[in-house]
Scaffold this motif. Structure first.
Motif, PDB file in Angstrom:
ATOM      1  N   HIS A  34       0.756  -1.212  -0.006  1.00 15.75           N
ATOM      2  CA  HIS A  34      -0.026   0.136   0.167  1.00 15.75           C
ATOM      3  C   HIS A  34       0.811   1.259   0.046  1.00 15.75           C
ATOM      4  O   HIS A  34       0.605   2.083  -0.728  1.00 15.75           O
ATOM      5  CB  HIS A  34      -0.739  -0.040   1.203  1.00 15.75           C
ATOM      6  CG  HIS A  34      -1.675   1.261   1.354  1.00 15.75           C
ATOM      7  ND1 HIS A  34      -2.931   1.462   0.622  1.00 15.75           N
ATOM      8  CD2 HIS A  34      -1.424   2.334   1.925  1.00 15.75           C
ATOM      9  CE1 HIS A  34      -3.474   2.566   0.986  1.00 15.75           C
ATOM     10  NE2 HIS A  34      -2.568   3.344   1.811  1.00 15.75           N
ATOM     11  N   GLU A  35       1.717   1.249   0.880  1.00 16.43           N
ATOM     12  CA  GLU A  35       2.640   2.287   1.026  1.00 16.43           C
ATOM     13  C   GLU A  35       3.506   2.687  -0.229  1.00 16.43           C
ATOM     14  O   GLU A  35       3.537   3.888  -0.652  1.00 16.43           O
ATOM     15  CB  GLU A  35       3.503   2.412   2.407  1.00 16.43           C
ATOM     16  CG  GLU A  35       2.570   2.411   3.673  1.00 16.43           C
ATOM     17  CD  GLU A  35       1.800   3.740   3.621  1.00 16.43           C
ATOM     18  OE1 GLU A  35       2.086   4.768   3.192  1.00 16.43           O
ATOM     19  OE2 GLU A  35       0.594   3.438   4.551  1.00 16.43           O
ATOM     20  N   MET A  36       4.006   1.693  -0.838  1.00 12.29           N
ATOM     21  CA  MET A  36       4.981   1.816  -1.937  1.00 12.29           C
ATOM     22  C   MET A  36       4.016   2.282  -3.208  1.00 12.29           C
ATOM     23  O   MET A  36       4.621   3.157  -4.001  1.00 12.29           O
ATOM     24  CB  MET A  36       5.865   0.531  -2.397  1.00 12.29           C
ATOM     25  CG  MET A  36       6.737   0.361  -1.110  1.00 12.29           C
ATOM     26  SD  MET A  36       8.165  -0.852  -1.530  1.00 12.29           S
ATOM     27  CE  MET A  36       9.239  -0.019  -2.370  1.00 12.29           C
ATOM     28  N   ALA A  37       2.921   1.515  -3.274  1.00 12.83           N
ATOM     29  CA  ALA A  37       2.026   2.136  -4.254  1.00 12.83           C
ATOM     30  C   ALA A  37       1.680   3.440  -4.168  1.00 12.83           C
ATOM     31  O   ALA A  37       1.358   4.370  -5.014  1.00 12.83           O
ATOM     32  CB  ALA A  37       0.854   1.016  -4.377  1.00 12.83           C
ATOM     33  N   ARG A  38       1.191   4.040  -2.829  1.00 15.75           N
ATOM     34  CA  ARG A  38       0.961   5.262  -2.437  1.00 15.75           C
ATOM     35  C   ARG A  38       1.963   6.269  -2.736  1.00 15.75           C
ATOM     36  O   ARG A  38       1.741   7.501  -3.222  1.00 15.75           O
ATOM     37  CB  ARG A  38       0.482   5.390  -1.054  1.00 15.75           C
ATOM     38  CG  ARG A  38       0.203   6.513  -0.545  1.00 15.75           C
ATOM     39  CD  ARG A  38      -0.002   6.831   1.022  1.00 15.75           C
ATOM     40  NE  ARG A  38      -0.197   8.207   1.509  1.00 15.75           N
ATOM     41  CZ  ARG A  38      -0.071   8.298   2.743  1.00 15.75           C
ATOM     42  NH1 ARG A  38       0.084   7.368   3.525  1.00 15.75           N
ATOM     43  NH2 ARG A  38      -0.233   9.621   2.997  1.00 15.75           N
ATOM     44  N   TYR A  45       7.884   8.659  -7.044  1.00 16.81           N
ATOM     45  CA  TYR A  45       8.394   7.592  -7.972  1.00 16.81           C
ATOM     46  C   TYR A  45       9.640   6.931  -7.566  1.00 16.81           C
ATOM     47  O   TYR A  45       9.538   5.582  -7.572  1.00 16.81           O
ATOM     48  CB  TYR A  45       8.076   7.809  -9.415  1.00 16.81           C
ATOM     49  CG  TYR A  45       7.105   8.640  -9.648  1.00 16.81           C
ATOM     50  CD1 TYR A  45       5.917   7.915 -10.001  1.00 16.81           C
ATOM     51  CD2 TYR A  45       7.234   9.759 -10.165  1.00 16.81           C
ATOM     52  CE1 TYR A  45       4.617   8.868 -10.353  1.00 16.81           C
ATOM     53  CE2 TYR A  45       5.923  10.532 -10.417  1.00 16.81           C
ATOM     54  CZ  TYR A  45       4.844  10.002 -10.752  1.00 16.81           C
ATOM     55  OH  TYR A  45       3.724  10.692 -11.013  1.00 16.81           O
ATOM     56  N   THR A  46      10.555   7.488  -7.112  1.00 16.38           N
ATOM     57  CA  THR A  46      11.865   6.822  -6.515  1.00 16.38           C
ATOM     58  C   THR A  46      11.634   6.079  -5.624  1.00 16.38           C
ATOM     59  O   THR A  46      12.578   5.143  -5.364  1.00 16.38           O
ATOM     60  CB  THR A  46      12.914   8.119  -6.357  1.00 16.38           C
ATOM     61  OG1 THR A  46      12.231   8.930  -5.505  1.00 16.38           O
ATOM     62  CG2 THR A  46      12.965   9.009  -7.663  1.00 16.38           C
ATOM     63  N   HIS A  47      10.897   6.429  -4.745  1.00 13.87           N
ATOM     64  CA  HIS A  47      10.537   5.549  -3.335  1.00 13.87           C
ATOM     65  C   HIS A  47       9.375   4.615  -3.460  1.00 13.87           C
ATOM     66  O   HIS A  47       8.990   4.335  -2.181  1.00 13.87           O
ATOM     67  CB  HIS A  47      10.779   6.581  -2.305  1.00 13.87           C
ATOM     68  CG  HIS A  47      12.224   6.741  -1.741  1.00 13.87           C
ATOM     69  ND1 HIS A  47      12.717   7.890  -2.582  1.00 13.87           N
ATOM     70  CD2 HIS A  47      13.253   6.481  -1.067  1.00 13.87           C
ATOM     71  CE1 HIS A  47      13.997   8.253  -2.263  1.00 13.87           C
ATOM     72  NE2 HIS A  47      14.277   7.437  -1.442  1.00 13.87           N
ATOM     73  N   ARG A  51      11.519   1.404  -6.617  1.00 20.04           N
ATOM     74  CA  ARG A  51      12.395   0.800  -5.947  1.00 20.04           C
ATOM     75  C   ARG A  51      12.094  -0.395  -5.250  1.00 20.04           C
ATOM     76  O   ARG A  51      12.675  -1.214  -4.518  1.00 20.04           O
ATOM     77  CB  ARG A  51      12.876   1.921  -4.423  1.00 20.04           C
ATOM     78  CG  ARG A  51      13.929   1.700  -3.916  1.00 20.04           C
ATOM     79  CD  ARG A  51      13.984   2.475  -2.568  1.00 20.04           C
ATOM     80  NE  ARG A  51      15.258   1.911  -1.557  1.00 20.04           N
ATOM     81  CZ  ARG A  51      16.326   2.369  -1.539  1.00 20.04           C
ATOM     82  NH1 ARG A  51      16.646   3.606  -2.248  1.00 20.04           N
ATOM     83  NH2 ARG A  51      17.222   1.882  -0.795  1.00 20.04           N
ATOM     84  N   PHE A  52      11.157  -0.875  -5.856  1.00 22.24           N
ATOM     85  CA  PHE A  52      10.517  -2.235  -5.164  1.00 22.24           C
ATOM     86  C   PHE A  52      11.197  -3.352  -5.474  1.00 22.24           C
ATOM     87  O   PHE A  52      11.825  -4.529  -4.735  1.00 22.24           O
ATOM     88  CB  PHE A  52       8.899  -2.224  -5.887  1.00 22.24           C
ATOM     89  CG  PHE A  52       8.425  -3.642  -5.292  1.00 22.24           C
ATOM     90  CD1 PHE A  52       7.949  -3.601  -3.949  1.00 22.24           C
ATOM     91  CD2 PHE A  52       8.254  -4.903  -5.940  1.00 22.24           C
ATOM     92  CE1 PHE A  52       7.216  -4.601  -3.243  1.00 22.24           C
ATOM     93  CE2 PHE A  52       7.534  -6.035  -5.448  1.00 22.24           C
ATOM     94  CZ  PHE A  52       7.020  -6.053  -4.278  1.00 22.24           C
TER      95      PHE A  52
END
Length: 337
Positions: A34-38, A45-47, A51-52
């Motif tokens: 959720h947090e990385m998509a958010r 976009y960088t984090h 970065r996934f």
């Protein structure tokens, strides 16, 4: 390759599936996805999506331990110390700010220092977390050595991100900044997009100031924010994080083998309503925002904005049109399923 626009829920579901396949507990997989998509949804976009794949590599290498739980090791009044046991950076940091908010509700202020943790991705996440709970916040982290101190050529300090956050009904005020003029994530994104930075970003291998992101990434001589001032602030943030958490300083992180891990972080939540009424706080904040937005525009400036304003606008656009994702990045993530 080009760029595709993907719905938030599709991105989140894919990331969650990959994490579950790496043995990540369901609730943690859901939170991290959720947090990385958010992060990407809101323009960082960088984090986020970008970065996934690196996070998954870190899990595969054993640097990130998805099943590890944060442990409170010291409690002293309004302060706590937490050992992250090298767990997921996002969930460790979320737990720590949650603890800081609880302390602030009891004492007016809460400070939690976290050691042995991993990259928290977007620093602003934990500022927003505190603001959503009605608290002001300050938080910061150290990093691996990735920036020379002023006048040096070898990297012995970190670009140690720092967050200031204050709640506001019309949109929280959030400053999320690294101690470098640009984060390495911003340089990597510019390199991916084939563009130069707007201003000098660091030095090339010959010691010349340059706006070319590839040259700075190769030299590892990124430019401190404010030159010597940013270098000094980076060093002091590192001292506070290392000492308060009884964890690694940047130097200690640099001595660990492999990718960045074992970092130290500090989370401070402030219940300002113990000092001022909510109405007074809102009046002060709105007056300051209004005055800022009334600034005269310099030549070439399209508009004046307050800190955190663009996040709301980017979120709205990406919810409507989909999150822009580099096809190469998405293909790499899809291959991890």
């Amino acid at each position: 390759m080009g760029t595709v626009r993907l719905p938030f829920e599709e991105v989140k579901a894919c990331l969650c599936q990959v994490l579950a396949g790496r043995g990540c507990p369901e609730k943690k997989a859901e939170k991290v996805a959720h947090e990385m998509a958010r992060n990407s949804l809101e323009g960082v976009y960088t984090h986020g999506i970008n970065r996934f794949a690196r996070l998954i590599r870190n899990i595969d290498e054993g640097i990130v331990r998805p099943g590890a739980e944060p442990e409170v090791t010291v409690r002293m009044g309004a302060m706590e110390q937490v050992d992250g046991h090298l767990g997921l950076g996002i969930t460790n940091a979320w737990f720590s700010m949650e603890e800081a908010v609880k302390l602030a509700k009891s004492y007016g202020i809460g400070l939690v220092a976290l050691r042995n943790t991993n990259h928290w991705m977007r620093a602003a996440t934990y500022g927003y977390q505190a603001c959503d709970a009605g608290m002001a916040a300050v938080c910061f982290t150290n990093t691996m050595p990735n920036m020379p101190t002023w006048g040096a050529v070898d990297s012995r300090i970190g670009n140690n991100p720092l967050v200031f956050a204050f709640p506001r009904r019309e949109g929280h005020l959030i400053t999320d900044m690294a101690m470098s003029q640009f984060s390495y994530g911003a340089l990597e994104l510019a390199r991916l997009q084939g563009r130069q930075m707007a201003i000098d970003a660091g030095f090339d291998t010959a010691g010349n100031l340059t706006r070319d992101p590839d040259s700075v990434i190769k030299s590892q001589r990124i430019l401190p924010t404010g030159y010597w001032k940013g270098a000094a602030l980076s060093f002091m943030l590192d001292i506070f994080a290392g000492v308060l958490s009884d964890g690694n300083t940047v130097s200690g992180v640099g001595r660990l083998s492999g990718d960045e891990h074992g970092v130290s972080q500090v989370f401070i939540a402030v219940d300002y309503r113990n000092l001022v009424t909510q109405e007074a706080a809102e009046r002060i904040v709105e007056g300051a925002v209004k005055d800022l937005l009334a600034s005269g525009k310099a030549q070439g400036t399209d508009r004046i904005i307050y800190t955190g304003q663009l996040t709301l606008e980017c979120r709205a656009d990406n919810l409507k049109n989909g999150i822009p994702v580099d096809e190469g990045v998405w293909n790499e993530i899809s291959s991890l399923l």
